[in-house]
Each structure stands twice: as C-alpha cells, then as structure tokens.
Design a protein around this motif. Structure first.
Motif, PDB file in Angstrom:
ATOM      1  N   MET A   1       2.676   1.984  -3.739  1.00 19.46           N
ATOM      2  CA  MET A   1       1.184   2.054  -4.093  1.00 19.46           C
ATOM      3  C   MET A   1       1.016   3.892  -4.497  1.00 19.46           C
ATOM      4  O   MET A   1       0.799   4.805  -5.439  1.00 19.46           O
ATOM      5  CB  MET A   1       0.228   1.548  -4.062  1.00 19.46           C
ATOM      6  CG  MET A   1       0.228   0.026  -4.902  1.00 19.46           C
ATOM      7  SD  MET A   1      -1.914  -0.112  -5.184  1.00 19.46           S
ATOM      8  CE  MET A   1      -1.201  -1.954  -5.930  1.00 19.46           C
ATOM      9  N   MET A   2       0.995   3.910  -3.186  1.00 13.54           N
ATOM     10  CA  MET A   2       1.177   5.140  -2.919  1.00 13.54           C
ATOM     11  C   MET A   2       2.007   6.517  -3.258  1.00 13.54           C
ATOM     12  O   MET A   2       1.936   7.313  -4.084  1.00 13.54           O
ATOM     13  CB  MET A   2       0.760   5.732  -0.833  1.00 13.54           C
ATOM     14  CG  MET A   2       0.449   7.536  -1.120  1.00 13.54           C
ATOM     15  SD  MET A   2       0.629   7.166   0.817  1.00 13.54           S
ATOM     16  CE  MET A   2       2.200   7.432   1.529  1.00 13.54           C
TER      17      MET A   2
ATOM     18  N   GLN B   1      -0.991  10.752   4.239  1.00 13.88           N
ATOM     19  CA  GLN B   1      -2.826  10.671   4.282  1.00 13.88           C
ATOM     20  C   GLN B   1      -2.995  11.489   5.559  1.00 13.88           C
ATOM     21  O   GLN B   1      -4.613  12.515   4.637  1.00 13.88           O
ATOM     22  CB  GLN B   1      -2.830   9.538   4.498  1.00 13.88           C
ATOM     23  CG  GLN B   1      -4.390   8.762   5.199  1.00 13.88           C
ATOM     24  CD  GLN B   1      -4.438   7.892   3.885  1.00 13.88           C
ATOM     25  OE1 GLN B   1      -4.016   8.669   2.226  1.00 13.88           O
ATOM     26  NE2 GLN B   1      -5.505   7.078   3.913  1.00 13.88           N
TER      27      GLN B   1
ATOM     28  N   THR C   1       8.619   3.127  -7.511  1.00 13.89           N
ATOM     29  CA  THR C   1       7.612   2.822  -7.921  1.00 13.89           C
ATOM     30  C   THR C   1       6.873   5.004  -7.738  1.00 13.89           C
ATOM     31  O   THR C   1       6.657   4.630  -8.658  1.00 13.89           O
ATOM     32  CB  THR C   1       6.021   2.551  -7.228  1.00 13.89           C
ATOM     33  OG1 THR C   1       6.712   2.749  -6.051  1.00 13.89           O
ATOM     34  CG2 THR C   1       6.761   1.045  -7.200  1.00 13.89           C
TER      35      THR C   1
ATOM     36  N   LYS D   1      -4.607   1.367  -3.517  1.00 15.04           N
ATOM     37  CA  LYS D   1      -3.991   1.781  -2.689  1.00 15.04           C
ATOM     38  C   LYS D   1      -4.500   2.209  -1.347  1.00 15.04           C
ATOM     39  O   LYS D   1      -4.052   1.623   0.021  1.00 15.04           O
ATOM     40  CB  LYS D   1      -3.320   3.161  -2.895  1.00 15.04           C
ATOM     41  CG  LYS D   1      -3.076   4.139  -1.987  1.00 15.04           C
ATOM     42  CD  LYS D   1      -3.107   5.253  -2.261  1.00 15.04           C
ATOM     43  CE  LYS D   1      -3.196   6.168  -1.060  1.00 15.04           C
ATOM     44  NZ  LYS D   1      -4.066   7.324  -0.776  1.00 15.04           N
TER      45      LYS D   1
ATOM     46  N   ALA E   1       3.164   7.821   4.643  1.00 18.47           N
ATOM     47  CA  ALA E   1       2.224   6.955   4.757  1.00 18.47           C
ATOM     48  C   ALA E   1       1.246   8.015   5.633  1.00 18.47           C
ATOM     49  O   ALA E   1       0.385   8.792   5.096  1.00 18.47           O
ATOM     50  CB  ALA E   1       1.618   5.921   5.170  1.00 18.47           C
TER      51      ALA E   1
ATOM     52  N   LEU F   1      -2.595   0.499   2.195  1.00 23.09           N
ATOM     53  CA  LEU F   1      -2.142   1.413   3.115  1.00 23.09           C
ATOM     54  C   LEU F   1      -3.474   1.255   4.212  1.00 23.09           C
ATOM     55  O   LEU F   1      -2.460   1.475   5.411  1.00 23.09           O
ATOM     56  CB  LEU F   1      -2.872   2.919   2.331  1.00 23.09           C
ATOM     57  CG  LEU F   1      -1.646   4.066   2.999  1.00 23.09           C
ATOM     58  CD1 LEU F   1      -0.632   3.061   2.808  1.00 23.09           C
ATOM     59  CD2 LEU F   1      -2.000   4.728   2.326  1.00 23.09           C
TER      60      LEU F   1
ATOM     61  N   GLY G   1       1.053  -1.371  -0.227  1.00 21.95           N
ATOM     62  CA  GLY G   1      -0.207  -0.062   0.269  1.00 21.95           C
ATOM     63  C   GLY G   1       0.337   0.990  -0.186  1.00 21.95           C
ATOM     64  O   GLY G   1       0.829   2.168  -0.987  1.00 21.95           O
TER      65      GLY G   1
ATOM     66  N   ILE H   1      -5.984   2.616  -9.621  1.00 23.73           N
ATOM     67  CA  ILE H   1      -4.958   2.713  -8.800  1.00 23.73           C
ATOM     68  C   ILE H   1      -5.382   2.485  -7.200  1.00 23.73           C
ATOM     69  O   ILE H   1      -5.315   2.153  -6.005  1.00 23.73           O
ATOM     70  CB  ILE H   1      -3.346   2.603  -8.673  1.00 23.73           C
ATOM     71  CG1 ILE H   1      -2.887   2.817 -10.249  1.00 23.73           C
ATOM     72  CG2 ILE H   1      -2.559   2.485  -7.859  1.00 23.73           C
ATOM     73  CD1 ILE H   1      -2.305   0.723  -9.996  1.00 23.73           C
ATOM     74  N   GLN H   2      -5.635   3.970  -7.019  1.00 19.00           N
ATOM     75  CA  GLN H   2      -6.444   4.910  -6.329  1.00 19.00           C
ATOM     76  C   GLN H   2      -7.641   3.704  -5.158  1.00 19.00           C
ATOM     77  O   GLN H   2      -6.963   3.189  -3.977  1.00 19.00           O
ATOM     78  CB  GLN H   2      -7.175   5.681  -6.210  1.00 19.00           C
ATOM     79  CG  GLN H   2      -7.828   6.463  -5.156  1.00 19.00           C
ATOM     80  CD  GLN H   2      -6.436   7.242  -5.421  1.00 19.00           C
ATOM     81  OE1 GLN H   2      -5.403   7.689  -5.181  1.00 19.00           O
ATOM     82  NE2 GLN H   2      -7.157   8.567  -4.573  1.00 19.00           N
TER      83      GLN H   2
ATOM     84  N   LEU I   1       1.527   6.522  -6.829  1.00 16.65           N
ATOM     85  CA  LEU I   1       0.571   7.901  -7.190  1.00 16.65           C
ATOM     86  C   LEU I   1       1.536   9.475  -6.254  1.00 16.65           C
ATOM     87  O   LEU I   1       0.832   9.546  -7.617  1.00 16.65           O
ATOM     88  CB  LEU I   1      -0.958   7.500  -6.286  1.00 16.65           C
ATOM     89  CG  LEU I   1      -1.976   6.416  -6.777  1.00 16.65           C
ATOM     90  CD1 LEU I   1      -2.850   6.093  -5.994  1.00 16.65           C
ATOM     91  CD2 LEU I   1      -2.160   6.621  -8.138  1.00 16.65           C
TER      92      LEU I   1
ATOM     93  N   VAL J   1       3.143  -0.993 -11.946  1.00 22.18           N
ATOM     94  CA  VAL J   1       3.803  -0.909  -9.984  1.00 22.18           C
ATOM     95  C   VAL J   1       3.902  -1.534  -9.279  1.00 22.18           C
ATOM     96  O   VAL J   1       5.337  -2.063  -9.060  1.00 22.18           O
ATOM     97  CB  VAL J   1       2.156  -0.145  -9.473  1.00 22.18           C
ATOM     98  CG1 VAL J   1       2.669  -0.455  -8.215  1.00 22.18           C
ATOM     99  CG2 VAL J   1       1.192   0.748  -9.820  1.00 22.18           C
TER     100      VAL J   1
END
Lengths: 205, 625
Positions: free
Chosen positions: B67-68, B134, B254, B278, B130, B282, B64, B274-275, B71, B236
């Motif tokens: 992936m973040m 976030q 990534t 993620k 993260a 996450l 996660g 992808i959101q 993005l 990814v």
C-alpha cells in the motif's frame, strides 16, 4: 469638413446648468462627437484602445471641462496619462495626432477680470492652460485659443444661457466647416471673441 | 488459529505497538524503532507472546508495504518520473550494481561459494523502502535533495527486484521450487511466463487508463464514502494480486497503479482513504520484522553478525557517499542520503525465501544474513540521530534542490467549494497567475473541470486529512466558499484547529454566518449577495436618471458606510447565538432595524462638492475655480 471630438469631463454634470446648455447646443451637429468621460468611465478604467481610435478618427480635439483649481477634473488627467502614450501621441513613432487642432472649452465661476495679472487668480486663462498647450505641442498638434465662459454663477435664468449656447455652437461650426482660417483664429484671445456677449454685456477688454 | 486466538493475537500486537510507539515518540525516535521494538518485545526473544505464526502475520502485514508503494505512486506523475530518470537509472542503477558486487566480494571473503555470494550481494544491495520513506517523511526530509535522491534509488531497487528474482533460481543448484510458498508464487521464467508478466503489466496500465476512472466516477456518484474506500482498496488489491500471480513484485504493481491515478481528480480522496490502512499494516509489518529477529541465532553468531551489519552499513554508506559526490549531492543532503539507505531491506527476506527454495542459498547462512538485515533495519533509525546532529553541527551547506517538489504544492490557494462563488474567486486568481487547488463534492462539475486541466479534486473539505493532503499546512490561503452555513463553520473550525497558521477567507451566506465567522477569527469575509445587490442597485439608479459617475459614487459610499457599521450591526448576534428559531427571528428583526437607522445617518455628498464658488462671493465655502 473637419470632424470634431469633444472630450467632456464633468463629475457633477447633474448640477451644472452652464455645461448642460453648452453640450446640448452642439449635440445634434453633424460630424461632431461628444465623448462624455465621467459617464463612460465611472470607474476610471479608461479603454485606451477606444480613446485612441476616437482620436485618430477626428481632426479637432476639444477638452471641454469646468475649470477646477486651474486645471481639469481628475478623470481628464487620467485620460491624458493613459491615452497619450509614447509611440502613439509623441516620440519618434508617435505621430497619430500630428497636425490635428486642439483647444480647451472651459466654464468658470470667476469673472474675466479675475484672470488678469491684477486679479486674484494672478494669471490669464491662456497662461493657466499652458500645460494643455505644451501637451498639444509635444504631440505635434496645433493649439488654438480656448473657448471660455466666465461668471457662470451670475448667469441665472434660462435665457442668460441662450447666448453662450449659440455662441459655442457657432464656434464649433466655424472650426468644423473651416470658414475662418487658422492664422486669424490664433490672433484671438478667446475663441469666442467677437462672437458673443456674456451675461448680457459685451465682453470688455 | 481460531477467531478468538486471532483477536487475542491482534490485541497483543496492537498493545505492544501502541506502547512502544508512544515511548519512542516521547524519546524523539522514529516510530519504526517503536514498532521494531514492539516486535522484539512480544517475539520469541522476550515475552514470547508470538512465535511461528509470526510468519503468516508478516505476509499479511507486507500488504502495508504494498500500500505504501501505491501511495507513493499516487504522488508521482509520469512526467516527473521521466525527468528524474537520470537519478533513477544512473544513481540507482550504479548503487545496486556496485553494492551488489562489493557485497558479493565480501561474502566470498567470508567463505561463501560464488553463487551464494552473488545472491547475498543482491539481497544486501537493496534497502528498505518502508523504513527509509517512513523515516524521511517523519523528519520532513522528503522534499529535500537528499530525500528525492533516496527515493530515486529506492525506485530503481524496486524495479531491480524483477531481474533479481529471475536470476536467483538460475543461480540455484537446480532444486525444483514448490509453487505457492512464500512470496515469489509461481515465478515462471520461461517464454510463456515472461509473456504473462508483460501481459499483466500492460493489463494494469490499460485498466488504469481506461477502466479505473470511470469506476471511481460511478462509485463517487453514489455519494457513499465507504463505497469509495472499498473501490480504492479493490484497485490496490487487484493490482497486487495480479502482479503476484505472474511472479512479479506486488509492490511494483501497485506503484504502477498509483502512478496511473496520480493525475486523476480522485487522487486526494483515494490517498486519504488508503492512508489509515497503510499506516496500520505497515506498523504491523515492522512489528513482525522485530518479532522475526531470531535472537537465538544472533546470540550464537553475534560476532559474525555484528561484523556483517557493520560491513553492510559501512559499504553501503561508502558507496552512496561516493556516488553522491558524482551526482552533485552535497553537504547535508549527502550525509542524509548516504546513511538513510545504509541498511538491508524487506526484499532481502523475499529473495532469501526464493533462494532457499531454489537451493541458491544455504539455510544456515540465510538465517545469519536475515538476522543481520533485520538488525540493520533496527540500527538505521538509531544511526540517523547522530548523523542528523552531525549534519546540523557542521552546518554544512544545503545543496540546491534539483527536482520538482513531490509532496503537495506549497504556497498555493485552496478553494473549498466550487459553486458559483468559489468558481468566480478561482477564475480571478487563475487569470492572475495564481495556483489553486479546488476541493468539491459535486461529481459532475469535478469531472468537467478536470477535463479543462483545472486542478480540481473530489472530496469533502471538512476532512482534515484531505485538506492536509491538498497542502493546507503551507497554503497561502484557504477559501471557504461552500453555500451552507453549518458546513462552512465545520470546515472553518477544522482549519483553525489543525492549520492555525493558514489564513482563511470565507463567504458568508447571512449576517448570522458573518458573525459566526468573525468569532472564529476569519479575516476576510464577503457576504454573498451584498455586492451583487449593490451592483444591481447602481444600474437601477442609472436607469432612474442618475449619471453613471453619480450612481457609482452612491453605491460605493453605501457599501463603505455599511462596512464601517458592520461591527455594530453584527452585535445583534452576540446575544442571540441561541439555537431557538424564535430567538433567531427576533435577532433578524433587530438586525434590520439596526441597519435602517444606520442608513439614516449616512452622509450624502457634501453640497459643496464640485461647487464653483469664487472667493469674491461671500456666501460660498470651498472655491474650486
């Protein structure tokens, strides 16, 4: 030989007998350009470059229009507002029009008598055309007396227009060919003095 | 674990996450707190639903974080990155360096040997990407100077992981590390290893520039949404796996991949695909972090741990406040910046595992530090609440934002559907200097337009998340120019529901469509053929003998008359909103009749317009001469 530009403005040309005759009488003359404003710019988006170019290429600039409320139709004003730019037509650098000849060719329903101090219009045609005269002056042009066709509504029947038509043609030709000198022209009240009769009657002063 | 056990575990995680997040949101807390709380709840400390397998889950959920970063990379264009270099390397670099030294010093004071102190310093210097991202995103602070500065520092920290992971084994007591356990799989720092790293980075960049876009183009041409999603995930995963294989940070890989795709026309579509992954992963990650907090250790060492957490937060915040002053971050931004980053991060877990493998850290010390880090991660979102309130109360001046905006462009015009209609509208806007963002599903035209530097994105305007990503919240208007009524209405309803304050301007393909749009409160509607037909009619009138000005007036008057009567004309559709074909045909017939009778009432130009009547004549009206 001078080149003559007729800037013609009539929003309802389709209804005007008088102007139709006048315009048709000069359309085929050599070195005469007819610039039909309401036909070329129905959306009022004047092409300033094109207009300035036309001005440069001609020596006599005629503002031909019906007399609406002692002036010209709206598009003619728009033309003046946009085309006569500072730096082109006037101002120190604005010498494009210097020395050219300018006058108004107008048609009006009113009789000659109406356009006198005693008449209901209170002023003469020449007096009412002062804004045009002064505009020409600021642009360093030579302003000469107007061509005027009075009492247009009284003219009925095709034949009545023959005279005004041929008169207009003579006036334009005279200016184009320079057959009369300017000082003499400046002495007339109207450009068409002595050249025509109106409604079959000689012009009375 | 068997499949059944896996599913039960998944259910446990999800239930815990859902419950705690809803509670957290209700209380106005960041979702992270909810997730962390969920972790604590189901972990060994409280309900004991999950235990040692939590480690594996954490590895999985770390994706996660990866992936973040992807993005985040998607949003950052290389040029912007370059313009932020002072922030990244200056602010970020100094933060890492100074914090490391201070933390190392503190650790030394606590009695750790110098090599371990240094490792501890590095562990604690890094913050949690993260949590910070976030949190800032949720509070809408990403665009502010404070948010942008935090991002720069985090970015540098991500870059710093590379040298840190190289240094750690060197600080070890020489215990050979086992490959394949944990996160730093196979980090070989010999010349071949370094070459491999370089090769992988270059490989990713090359693939990003040359292979990925044609790949997406190919996939997009199939028109299958899920194929596109699969391709995005593949990119990814490959980037992550590749970097991991040579021992580099997967997240950095990534991020790189994301950055390379930031300019492409597929950016929004990828982002939106992808959101959800993620988001889920996450969340799961934070749950596992919560679950991994060993309350046993904490209970046993609560004095030292609390002290460590306090020191950690204090030192980090302190360093950040001082640096903020030197880098011109003032007021509210400075406060937010300093406290948002004042915690330990997930990389601490990574480094710790590494350090343990190479004997650079004592296991007991490691678990204390790790617990402190986890606790600090819990503390930060809670800390931000009073910090924010303090910032507001003191009414500190907000500093001027130095940097460009990172998230979607505010104040542009979004055009959905770039066929002939949308194309013309877009061209008019651009010719007058307005920013447009275009969404279209036609593969070929999207690519073609992209080549001409027009911001076009491949995607379906009916998808709300796509619109949001394109900036629908702040857009000055959304132009719905698609050519099918049903599609158009779906899009319009979606916008009305989710972005009620954004004005809509729409193309109507028929009177019925026009009526439907009016019902939805769309303000500006143009029927697609009416204008063109009128223009043609105008030219035709001229051909039939009308003067140009006469024809222009006739056309304009007709249009005005029609528009004035439009409400009446459209009433026909009020009654016939029925689905049946028969009812619609009836309505269409009624429509035509209504129009024809309205036309008969259209007033022509007055006979007296431009007349030349003179006052002395009795018959005429308005004199104009």
């Amino acid at each position: 030989m001078r080149r003559v530009l007729i800037n013609f403005a009539h929003p309802a040309y389709q209804k005007s007998r008088a102007n139709r005759v006048l315009i048709e009488s000069v359309r085929d003359l050599a070195n005469v350009t007819i610039n039909d404003l309401y036909e070329n710019y129905p959306d009022f988006l004047i092409d300033v470059d094109r207009e300035q170019d036309l001005l440069r290429k001609h020596d006599v600039i005629v503002s031909h229009h019906p007399m609406y409320w002692y002036s010209a139709p709206a598009l003619m004003k728009e033309w003046q507002d946009l085309v006569l730019e500072f730096g082109f037509a006037y101002g120190d650098e604005g010498t494009a029009l210097e020395g050219k000849i300018a006058f108004n060719a107008i048609t009006t329903g009113g009789a000659y008598e109406a356009y006198t101090a005693e008449g209901y219009n209170q002023f003469t045609v020449r007096e009412l055309l002062r804004p045009f005269e002064q505009t020409a002056a600021l642009c360093r042009m030579t302003y000469i007396p107007p061509y005027v066709l009075h009492s247009t509504r009284k003219l009925e029947g095709k034949d009545c227009f023959i005279e005004p038509g041929s008169c207009y043609r003579k006036v334009i030709t005279e200016l184009r060919d320079g057959t009369t000198n300017l000082p003499e022209i400046q002495m007339r009240e109207y450009l068409n003095d002595g050249l025509m009769m109106q409604a079959g009657l000689p012009v009375e002063r | 674990m068997s499949v059944e056990q896996t599913l039960i575990a998944a259910a446990v995680y999800l239930i815990a996450a859902l419950v705690t997040v809803v509670i957290a949101k209700r209380l106005g807390l960041a979702s992270i707190i909810g997730y962390l709380g969920a972790g604590v709840l189901i972990g060994p400390a409280v309900l004991k639903f999950v235990g040692s397998e939590g480690e594996d889950v954490m590895h999985f959920a770390e994706f996660g974080v990866v992936m973040m970063l992807f993005l985040i990379g998607l949003e950052v264009q290389p040029k912007k990155l370059w313009s932020m270099r002072r922030s990244i390397f200056g602010l970020g670099g100094l933060q890492v360096l100074i914090t490391t030294l201070l933390m190392a010093g503190a650790a030394r004071l606590f009695g750790a040997p110098w090599n371990e102190s240094f490792v501890i310093g590095m562990m604690l210097a890094l913050s949690s990407t993260a949590i910070v991202m976030q949190m800032l995103d949720e509070k809408g602070l990403l665009k502010s100077l404070g948010g942008q500065s935090s991002f720069s520092v985090l970015l540098f920290q991500d870059l710093a992981v590379i040298p840190i992971l190289i240094l750690v084994p060197l600080l070890g007591s020489g215990v050979a590390h086992a490959a394949g356990d944990g996160h730093g799989g196979g980090m070989d720092t010999g010349p071949i290893g370094l070459l491999k790293m370089l090769g992988m980075v270059v490989g990713i960049i090359a693939a990003g520039r040359l292979l990925v876009r044609p790949l997406f183009r190919l996939v997009a041409s199939t028109g299958l949404r899920e194929a596109f999603t699969a391709a995005a995930l593949l990119v990814v995963i490959l980037a992550a796996v590749g970097m991991h294989a040579v021992g580099l940070s997967a997240a950095l890989g990534t991020f790189l991949a994301g950055m390379l795709l930031a300019d492409s026309e597929y950016r929004h579509e990828i982002e939106v695909d992808i959101q959800p992954f993620k988001g889920l992963l996450l969340g799961l990650f934070f749950v596992t972090v919560g679950a991994s907090i060993n309350f046993g250790t904490i209970a046993g060492n609560w004095e030292s741990i609390s002290l460590i957490v306090a020191c950690l937060v204090a030192i980090k915040a302190g360093v950040l406040i001082v640096l903020a002053r030197f880098f011109g971050i003032r007021g509210r931004d400075r406060l937010i910046f300093s406290f948002a980053l004042a915690q330990g991060g997930e990389f601490a877990f990574v480094i710790s595992t590494f350090a343990l493998q190479s004997g650079a850290l004592d296991p007991d010390r490691a678990s204390v530090i790790i617990s402190a880090v986890a606790l600090s991660m819990l503390v930060t979102p809670l800390l931000m609440i009073p910090v924010e309130r303090a910032a507001d109360k003191l009414n500190l001046r907000k500093s001027e934002p130095e940097m460009d905006e990172m998230e979607g462009k505010a104040g542009n015009v979004i055009i959905v559907g770039f066929g002939r209609f949308g194309w013309t509208v877009g061209r008019l806007l651009r010719a007058n200097g307005f920013d447009t963002t275009v969404l279209d599903l036609d593969q070929t035209s999207v690519t073609l337009l992209k080549e001409h530097d027009i911001p076009v994105y491949y995607g379906d305007g009916a998808r709300v998340d796509l619109l949001r990503s394109a900036g629908a919240d702040d857009a000055r208007a959304i132009v719905v120019a698609v050519n099918e009524m049903e599609d158009s209405m779906v899009i319009v309803r979606g916008i009305r529901k989710n972005f009620p304050d954004t004005p809509i301007v729409a193309r109507a393909v028929s009177m019925r469509h026009h009526h439907a749009l009016l019902q939805e409160g769309v303000e500006i509607i143009e029927q697609e053929v009416f204008g063109a037909a009128l223009d043609l009619g105008e030219s035709l009138l001229k051909m039939l003998g009308y003067r140009a000005y006469q024809a222009a007036r006739a056309s304009k008057k007709f249009k005005k008359h029609e528009i004035e009567h439009r409400r009446e004309l459209l009433e026909v559709w009020d009654k016939e909103e029925a689905k049946s074909l028969f009812a619609r045909e009836r309505a269409r017939a009624d429509q035509m009749e209504a129009m024809l009778s309205a036309d008969e009432e259209m007033p022509p130009d007055s006979h007296e317009a431009w007349s030349t009547g003179e006052p002395e004549e009795e018959s005429s009206g308005a004199a104009t001469g």
